[in-house]
Design an enzyme around this catalytic site. Structure first.
Site, PDB file in Angstrom:
ATOM      1  N   ASP A 199       0.854  -1.190   0.000  1.00  0.00           N
ATOM      2  CA  ASP A 199       0.000   0.000   0.000  1.00  0.00           C
ATOM      3  C   ASP A 199       0.889   1.238   0.000  1.00  0.00           C
ATOM      4  O   ASP A 199       1.555   1.539   0.995  1.00  0.00           O
ATOM      5  CB  ASP A 199      -0.902  -0.021   1.226  1.00  0.00           C
ATOM      6  CG  ASP A 199      -1.934   1.093   1.210  1.00  0.00           C
ATOM      7  OD1 ASP A 199      -1.855   1.967   0.326  1.00  0.00           O
ATOM      8  OD2 ASP A 199      -2.820   1.088   2.089  1.00  0.00           O
TER       9      ASP A 199
ATOM     10  N   HIS B 148      -0.240   4.302  -0.224  1.00  0.00           N
ATOM     11  CA  HIS B 148      -0.960   5.352   0.503  1.00  0.00           C
ATOM     12  C   HIS B 148      -1.074   6.675  -0.262  1.00  0.00           C
ATOM     13  O   HIS B 148      -1.131   7.750   0.352  1.00  0.00           O
ATOM     14  CB  HIS B 148      -0.297   5.604   1.861  1.00  0.00           C
ATOM     15  CG  HIS B 148      -0.428   4.463   2.810  1.00  0.00           C
ATOM     16  ND1 HIS B 148      -1.625   4.084   3.374  1.00  0.00           N
ATOM     17  CD2 HIS B 148       0.500   3.589   3.290  1.00  0.00           C
ATOM     18  CE1 HIS B 148      -1.440   3.048   4.167  1.00  0.00           C
ATOM     19  NE2 HIS B 148      -0.169   2.716   4.126  1.00  0.00           N
TER      20      HIS B 148
ATOM     21  N   GLU C  36      -1.205  -1.046  -4.242  1.00  0.00           N
ATOM     22  CA  GLU C  36      -2.365  -0.225  -3.884  1.00  0.00           C
ATOM     23  C   GLU C  36      -2.069   1.272  -3.852  1.00  0.00           C
ATOM     24  O   GLU C  36      -1.116   1.717  -3.235  1.00  0.00           O
ATOM     25  CB  GLU C  36      -2.885  -0.662  -2.504  1.00  0.00           C
ATOM     26  CG  GLU C  36      -4.063   0.163  -2.000  1.00  0.00           C
ATOM     27  CD  GLU C  36      -4.599  -0.349  -0.671  1.00  0.00           C
ATOM     28  OE1 GLU C  36      -5.217   0.448   0.048  1.00  0.00           O
ATOM     29  OE2 GLU C  36      -4.383  -1.531  -0.338  1.00  0.00           O
TER      30      GLU C  36
ATOM     31  N   GLU D  44     -10.414   3.408  -2.346  1.00  0.00           N
ATOM     32  CA  GLU D  44     -10.893   3.730  -1.007  1.00  0.00           C
ATOM     33  C   GLU D  44     -11.310   5.194  -0.873  1.00  0.00           C
ATOM     34  O   GLU D  44     -12.075   5.543   0.025  1.00  0.00           O
ATOM     35  CB  GLU D  44      -9.827   3.415   0.044  1.00  0.00           C
ATOM     36  CG  GLU D  44      -8.606   4.315  -0.008  1.00  0.00           C
ATOM     37  CD  GLU D  44      -7.562   3.938   1.036  1.00  0.00           C
ATOM     38  OE1 GLU D  44      -7.376   4.714   1.984  1.00  0.00           O
ATOM     39  OE2 GLU D  44      -6.956   2.856   0.909  1.00  0.00           O
TER      40      GLU D  44
ATOM     41  N   ASP E 208     -15.031   1.458  -0.004  1.00  0.00           N
ATOM     42  CA  ASP E 208     -15.288   1.277   1.422  1.00  0.00           C
ATOM     43  C   ASP E 208     -16.788   1.313   1.638  1.00  0.00           C
ATOM     44  O   ASP E 208     -17.445   2.305   1.339  1.00  0.00           O
ATOM     45  CB  ASP E 208     -14.606   2.388   2.226  1.00  0.00           C
ATOM     46  CG  ASP E 208     -14.607   2.111   3.715  1.00  0.00           C
ATOM     47  OD1 ASP E 208     -15.691   1.800   4.260  1.00  0.00           O
ATOM     48  OD2 ASP E 208     -13.546   2.212   4.354  1.00  0.00           O
TER      49      ASP E 208
ATOM     50  N   HIS F  47     -11.994  -1.922   1.088  1.00  0.00           N
ATOM     51  CA  HIS F  47     -11.206  -1.189   2.090  1.00  0.00           C
ATOM     52  C   HIS F  47     -11.934  -1.335   3.421  1.00  0.00           C
ATOM     53  O   HIS F  47     -13.116  -1.043   3.525  1.00  0.00           O
ATOM     54  CB  HIS F  47     -11.128   0.288   1.682  1.00  0.00           C
ATOM     55  CG  HIS F  47     -10.384   1.148   2.633  1.00  0.00           C
ATOM     56  ND1 HIS F  47     -10.997   2.152   3.363  1.00  0.00           N
ATOM     57  CD2 HIS F  47      -9.080   1.193   2.975  1.00  0.00           C
ATOM     58  CE1 HIS F  47     -10.100   2.772   4.112  1.00  0.00           C
ATOM     59  NE2 HIS F  47      -8.928   2.209   3.902  1.00  0.00           N
TER      60      HIS F  47
END
Length: 379
Positions: A189, A191, A216, A242, A265, A292
């Protein structure tokens, strides 16, 4: 059956605040949901109180009708807070519908297409390879996990030469692969910290030879053409979603062929009802869904029911909780999967209302990153 009350309870899961919502009816059946606190944590209760005016006296089993009503009363599309409120209401209504029918919610969605739901555990850091072996081995022994998610950054990505970080990441993943069992899956991830897409491509190339589970959110989600360009240049499964809010944003991403795996999500997009629309769009584009889920036991339960009934579901994010005393019987992984609860109506989880009598709020805020020159960046 009529809706009579909506109650909110400020609680926490580990070190994050979480708002629980209970919708009551005149027949004694209640439904529960867990809200995503996006920032101003105490903004949600008055917003939910306002939305309750559109629900009182209505039949809670008319989930589609009521969620449409909440969306359509907004002059402008609801943003983060509005959709978080609609999501938690949607979930409480589905819980009531399941309990009223005496069935798990997934049975109201057409029944389960799988017998159990695969989960992966987010480690969220880039521990030393030897420590990564210890952590993943412990999680495998205790819960049966074989899939994990790490950070690709071994240090501050804004400090030092980018090429050094890229090489360190590739070497790091190679060492992790060499130490851990070959059947373990490792996702990374990023981010959404990388601003320049070519750097995201370079990082993908560094980990590609070691077969990542998925890569991700390396860049921000707002500019969809950048995702099309990125996906055309990487050879690893690309995941994102997400930070997207509804089916229209996901349709743009999927139409641009911008991702292999989408990560909506369920507590952000407007609830289970909208989540299923998004997943259907993904299925039509040969994309899978890996929700997510940094949330607590109740939101996890909602995700499990979604995953049980969704054909193109891939894997669910779940990190075992240390502190969530309001959940009497949370779902816990067995052999790396969540088992379904066919004999439990609704979400199949019980809430201890005695614990909810006391607010258990904890303040948490996202720290903005400072670059060496003093400018800011996404954390």
């Amino acid at each position: 059956m009529k809706i009579t009350a909506l109650k909110t309870f400020m609680q926490r899961v580990d070190d994050r605040p979480r708002l629980l919502v209970k919708i009551e009816t005149d027949e004694g059946i209640s439904g529960w949901g867990e809200a995503y606190n996006h920032g101003p944590d105490w903004a949600l209760p008055p917003l939910l109180e306002y939305m309750f005016n559109y629900l009182v006296g209505e039949d809670p089993r008319r989930v589609e009708y009521l969620v449409l009503k909440l969306n359509q009363q907004c002059r402008f599309p609801p943003g983060a807070l509005g959709l978080a409120a609609i999501s938690v209401i949607d979930h409480a209504l589905w819980d009531i519908a399941g309990k009223a029918a005496g069935l798990p919610v997934y049975m109201l969605l057409g029944g389960h297409v799988r017998d159990r739901v695969k989960v992966y555990c987010g480690v969220y850091t880039a521990p030393d390879p030897e420590h990564a072996l210890d952590q993943t081995s412990e999680l495998h022994e205790k819960y049966g996990y074989t899939a994990f998610k790490l950070s690709p950054y071994r240090r501050d990505l804004h400090a030092g030469r980018w090429g050094e970080l890229v090489k360190e990441t590739g070497d790091y993943f190679g060492r992790v692969r060499a130490l851990t069992p070959s059947h373990f899956e490792f996702a990374f991830d990023a981010h959404a910290k990388i601003f320049e897409p070519y750097q995201a491509v370079q990082l993908a190339q560094a980990i590609a030879s070691h077969d990542p589970y998925f890569y991700e959110e390396p860049i921000r989600p707002e500019h969809i053409p950048a995702w099309r360009e990125l996906k055309s240049k990487v050879t690893v499964p690309l995941a994102t979603g997400e930070s997207l809010y509804n089916r229209f944003e996901f349709l743009s991403l999927l139409s641009a062929q911008g991702a292999d795996i989408i990560q909506p999500d369920i507590c952000v997009v407007g609830g289970l009802s909208e989540m299923r629309r998004i997943a259907a769009l993904a299925e039509a584009h040969y994309a899978t869904v890996a929700p997510h889920n940094p949330m607590g036991p109740l939101a996890t339960a909602v995700n499990i029911h979604f995953a049980a009934a969704q054909p193109n579901f891939k894997v669910l994010e779940f990190k075992p909780h240390i502190h969530a005393p309001w959940a009497i019987d949370p779902y816990i992984p067995v052999d790396g999967h969540m088992e379904l609860r066919p004999d439990r109506p609704g979400w199949g989880i019980e809430i201890d209302e005695k614990v909810l009598a006391t607010d258990d709020y904890i303040h948490w805020e996202r720290k903005v990153t400072r670059k060496p020159d003093g400018s800011t960046a996404y954390p």
